[in-house]
Design a protein around this motif. Structure first.
Motif, short mmCIF file in Angstrom:
data_model
loop_
_atom_site.label_atom_id
_atom_site.label_comp_id
_atom_site.label_asym_id
_atom_site.label_seq_id
_atom_site.Cartn_x
_atom_site.Cartn_y
_atom_site.Cartn_z
N GLY A 17 2.93 9.33 0.25
CA GLY A 17 2.54 8.01 -0.22
C GLY A 17 1.84 7.21 0.86
N GLY A 18 2.26 7.42 2.11
CA GLY A 18 1.60 6.75 3.23
C GLY A 18 0.17 7.21 3.42
N VAL A 19 -0.10 8.48 3.10
CA VAL A 19 -1.48 8.97 3.16
C VAL A 19 -2.34 8.22 2.16
CG1 VAL A 19 -2.97 10.98 2.81
CG2 VAL A 19 -0.76 11.26 3.95
N ALA A 20 -1.82 8.08 0.93
CA ALA A 20 -2.56 7.33 -0.09
C ALA A 20 -2.69 5.86 0.30
CB ALA A 20 -1.84 7.45 -1.44
N GLY A 21 -1.62 5.29 0.87
CA GLY A 21 -1.69 3.92 1.34
C GLY A 21 -2.71 3.75 2.45
N ALA B 155 0.83 -1.21 0.00
CA ALA B 155 0.00 0.00 0.00
C ALA B 155 0.86 1.26 0.00
CB ALA B 155 -0.94 -0.01 1.21
N ILE B 156 1.96 1.25 0.78
CA ILE B 156 2.83 2.41 0.83
C ILE B 156 3.53 2.62 -0.52
CG2 ILE B 156 4.88 3.41 1.91
CD1 ILE B 156 4.08 1.91 4.48
N VAL B 157 4.02 1.52 -1.11
CA VAL B 157 4.70 1.62 -2.41
C VAL B 157 3.72 2.08 -3.49
CG1 VAL B 157 5.86 0.32 -4.23
CG2 VAL B 157 6.44 -0.09 -1.82
#
Length: 242
Positions: free
Chosen positions: A221-225, A7-9
């Motif tokens: 990216g962590g927000v999107a993940g 998810a982070i990637v």
């Protein structure tokens, strides 16, 4: 844990796509400025903090100095990390709240249940960030004090590590939940109900913050993940009874 990493990637790749990149520029600038200020402050003060901490160790524990010194270093570094993270996210909250909203719309084909517009999303995100601070700061203070209690200070680095995973889960999974009108107390209940993805994702985000320069895009990216985890694990949980 594998899905958390994926998810982070995937989220990092997603926020760099056209249409979403503009919501990443603000947080990157904020983090660059804070990094510079934090490093400058650490260089000037870290040695004094360390000396003060070692002076608090009672004489009968002098024989454990070889162990206490590195543990104290770890605790101080973790405290700086937590402080930096909280301040960074407080400033970047309006960008992250709106980014989470746009990511959810793109991934699911539907907007969050509480689509509020740029200004209201930003204001509400800052308000929610202050609620998080009210929850996290007393717990940080308690862990800090435990670091000066002989015996207990030997385990405080491990307590900080566990708290780090929980704190980062709250930080980054809360953006989509706030956008979907999930109250802060209900958000924590949902995180506890799915404790394994919660802690693995929080642990991955904790590690991501330590990657120099790359973390400038890993955090958005962590927000999107977090939006992906929200949709997969937490959305379907029942609303808490009022």
């Amino acid at each position: 844990m594998i899905y958390s990493l994926q998810a982070i990637v995937r989220g990092t790749r997603l926020v760099l796509e056209p249409g979403l990149r503009r919501f990443v520029i603000g947080p990157i600038v904020v983090n660059l400025l804070l990094y510079g200020g934090t490093i400058y402050y650490l260089i000037g003060n870290f040695g004094g903090w360390l000396d003060y901490g070692m002076r608090q160790v009672p004489s009968w524990l002098d024989w454990l100095e070889w162990l206490i010194w590195p543990l104290l270093v770890v605790v101080l570094v973790l405290m700086v990390f937590f402080t930096f993270t909280l301040v960074s996210n407080l400033i970047a909250a309006p960008f992250y709240g709106f980014l989470a909203e746009k990511v959810e719309t793109r991934l699911t084909g539907r907007p969050p249940s509480d689509e509020r517009g740029w200004i209201k999303t930003g204001v509400d995100a800052v308000g929610r960030e202050l609620v998080k601070l009210g929850y996290l700061l007393p717990r940080m203070a308690l862990l800090f004090l435990l670091g000066f209690v002989p015996g207990l200070n030997l385990i405080t680095p491990f307590l900080w590590a566990a708290f780090s995973a929980w704190m980062m889960a709250i930080q980054y999974l809360d953006y989509p939940m706030d956008n979907n009108q999930v109250a802060f107390t209900d958000m924590r209940r949902r995180l506890r109900a799915r404790w394994w993805p919660t802690l693995t994702y929080g642990g991955c985000m904790s590690l991501a913050t330590w990657v120099p320069l790359l973390n400038l895009v890993l955090l958005p990216g962590g927000v999107a993940g977090g939006v992906m985890l929200w949709d997969r694990y937490y959305r379907s949980l029942p609303v808490a009874a009022r």
